[in-house]
Enzyme design. Structure first.
Site, PDB file in Angstrom:
ATOM      1  N   ASP A 107       0.835  -1.196   0.000  1.00  0.00           N
ATOM      2  CA  ASP A 107       0.000   0.000   0.000  1.00  0.00           C
ATOM      3  C   ASP A 107       0.876   1.255   0.000  1.00  0.00           C
ATOM      4  O   ASP A 107       2.021   1.231   0.470  1.00  0.00           O
ATOM      5  CB  ASP A 107      -0.904   0.032   1.236  1.00  0.00           C
ATOM      6  N   ARG A 170      -0.935  -0.581  -8.916  1.00  0.00           N
ATOM      7  CA  ARG A 170      -2.322  -0.216  -8.604  1.00  0.00           C
ATOM      8  C   ARG A 170      -2.456   1.299  -8.681  1.00  0.00           C
ATOM      9  O   ARG A 170      -1.754   2.028  -7.967  1.00  0.00           O
ATOM     10  CB  ARG A 170      -2.708  -0.695  -7.208  1.00  0.00           C
TER      11      ARG A 170
END
Length: 290
Positions: A107, A170
């Protein structure tokens, strides 16, 4: 136990509960991205404990044969203690995951951590692959990926830099309210940037693109780019947000749901409620009906 008002957004407090939720998702054709809640550790012990739980989670996923991977936060693995602590814990998780064929997402947190996060991603991706991006390597089940935020002014350059790294990317619109000197703060400008980044990725990457968005317009743009370039991609959304749309999209595309779990669920729940009016209405209805 997580109260009913929060269990729309958090799968439970234990790995078993999270994987049970993933099993239900798999029944709808949706895969899971499992995340142990925790972040901003300034002591070694909780970082090491969470890293150890991630390694056990990797073994559980591999043994269950579920459609699932994991996602970790740099500050959860000790980045705020020292970058070397984060690197060491990440490398051990990725090594365990590679051995068992489980994918690892990293992340992205606030803009001050971007360099350390991208450097670590590139290092572990190249080390586990031993080369540059290829049509087989970067999409492998035991790979590694990282998140890029469209609201950061630097992201176009970062996307170009990572084009030959054997890992997935992402793309999200971004959060954390960074200052205007490093980020676009107007939502229309962020949407424009997100579209531009998608266009670059679909044209210049040979796959490994994750569209992290609940915005129907952005998903439609991504599917149009897929039709134009034939580039492989996946769609990622959060647990509890547009789940009917997730099931529908999964009939045609690869869809992943971000599935958080753990006893640190309260702050995560508050963030989900605060960020969208639809989530706030859901929470209020739950309170009024209880």
């Amino acid at each position: 136990m997580i109260p009913p008002i929060a269990n729309r957004f958090v799968a439970g407090e234990s790995p078993a509960e999270a994987l049970a939720h993933v099993r239900q998702l798999n029944g709808h054709g949706v895969n899971g991205i499992v995340n142990l809640l925790g972040e901003h550790y300034d002591e070694r012990e909780p970082a090491a404990a969470d890293a150890a739980e991630y390694r056990r989670l990797v073994a559980d996923i591999a043994g269950s044969r579920l459609g699932a991977c994991i996602s970790v936060k740099p500050s959860q693995l000790g980045l705020e203690i020292d970058e070397s602590v984060f690197r060491r814990e990440l490398e051990e998780i990725v090594a365990a995951a590679t051995e068992r064929g489980v994918f690892v997402w990293i992340d992205m947190e606030d803009h001050t951590t971007t360099d350390a996060t991208l450097d670590a991603f590139e290092a572990v991706a190249r080390e586990r692959d031993g080369g540059e991006r290829s049509s087989s390597d970067h999409r492998s089940d035991d790979g590694v990926g990282v998140c890029l935020q469209a609201n950061l002014r630097r992201t176009r350059a970062d996307l170009r830099r990572l084009a030959d790294v054997p890992g997935k990317i992402r793309l999200v619109k971004g959060a954390y309210d960074p200052p205007s000197d490093v980020a676009y703060t107007d939502s229309t400008r962020v949407d424009q940037e997100y579209r531009t980044l998608l266009e670059y990725a679909f044209e210049h990457y040979d796959g490994g693109i994750a569209v992290g968005s609940h915005d129907p317009a952005m998903i439609e743009h991504a599917t149009a780019l897929h039709d134009r370039y034939g580039t492989d991609f996946e769609i990622q959304m959060l647990m509890g947000v547009r789940e009917a749309a997730q099931y529908e999209l999964a009939e045609e595309y690869d869809v992943y749901q971000y599935v958080p779990y753990g006893d640190r669920w309260l702050s995560y729940f508050y963030r989900r409620v605060a960020e969208r009016r639809e989530n706030l209405r859901f929470a209020l209805r739950a309170v009024l009906s209880s």
